[in-house]
Design a protein around this motif. Sequence first.
Motif, PDB file in Angstrom:
ATOM      1  N   ALA A 119      -5.538  10.426   3.584  1.00  0.00           N
ATOM      2  CA  ALA A 119      -4.932  11.742   3.785  1.00  0.00           C
ATOM      3  C   ALA A 119      -5.454  12.740   2.758  1.00  0.00           C
ATOM      4  O   ALA A 119      -5.806  13.881   3.090  1.00  0.00           O
ATOM      5  CB  ALA A 119      -3.412  11.634   3.698  1.00  0.00           C
TER       6      ALA A 119
ATOM      7  N   SER B  27       0.733  12.303   2.932  1.00  0.00           N
ATOM      8  CA  SER B  27       0.495  11.254   3.927  1.00  0.00           C
ATOM      9  C   SER B  27       1.349  11.447   5.172  1.00  0.00           C
ATOM     10  O   SER B  27       0.957  11.041   6.274  1.00  0.00           O
ATOM     11  CB  SER B  27       0.752   9.870   3.313  1.00  0.00           C
TER      12      SER B  27
ATOM     13  N   PHE C  26      -0.479  13.843   7.406  1.00  0.00           N
ATOM     14  CA  PHE C  26      -1.610  13.125   7.996  1.00  0.00           C
ATOM     15  C   PHE C  26      -1.134  12.194   9.112  1.00  0.00           C
ATOM     16  O   PHE C  26      -1.745  12.133  10.186  1.00  0.00           O
ATOM     17  CB  PHE C  26      -2.336  12.324   6.921  1.00  0.00           C
TER      18      PHE C  26
END
Length: 276
Positions: free
Chosen positions: A243, A251, A254
């Motif tokens: 990410a 994250s 992502f």
Amino acid sequence: MFLQKIKILEPKELPISLMPNEFRDELSILWNIGECTTINIDGETVTVDTNCIIFVSEFFMKLETNSTDFRLIQFNKIFLNPFDSDLQANEYLMIFYGMHAVDFLPKITLKAEELPLFETTWENLILENEQAKNPVMESLLRNSFQRFLLLCNKIHMETKFDVAIDFKDLRVVRQFQHLVNTNFKELTKVSEYAEILKISPKKISELFGCCYDRKASELIADRRNLYAKRQLIYSDELIKNIAYDLNFSDSQTFSHFFKKQNGLSPDEFRQEARNK
């Protein structure tokens, strides 16, 4: 020190297995001189006719074939123009990147009348590759290889596309595609590419729409998604690091992007890929 950045090989007795390398900017060309056969690329079976030439970019993850009738060229992009690769190599590499989607495998099939020219060009490549022991001979090899790529591009454009767009605008689309391929980690918006190309985002979207049935922003997303999938399958990198590498804020953002693209979370995708 002289460095060879291209390999040109006649068919061998062993099957071919390739894993395009994104980090070395390595591209491959396979020319089937045998009977009609198949290759397996990223889990999909593709038919390859006699005298069909296929062009494998780093967009793909893995190619395998049991055929022993393929001529093979592998090269680094910088080989085409070591001094200004971004400006001029783009013209030679359009058959790899231009006018098709990220997951499309470009190929041409040579007609009988085209074969003599291509056979002569191939013979020259083999000879010059064997003699390329210094920078002068490497330059001769580079010129011949550039000619080979231009011949392939010419056939590809004549046989695959009928696009209602003039050459100047087509060049902009190609430049946009090339920029996305080389800057997808850092630049995530069409407006950022438009600024480099000194045109409006609306203009890029209009030109892109003339050539594709999708949006310019989707090309950027496709490229970022492909990189993420490659990392999840072929590395043990932590998801949060993937990410970060792709410039996502965290994250979770992502994971939301990845699930929208693939229908699975990054963890689910990695697990499923490794269980196959």
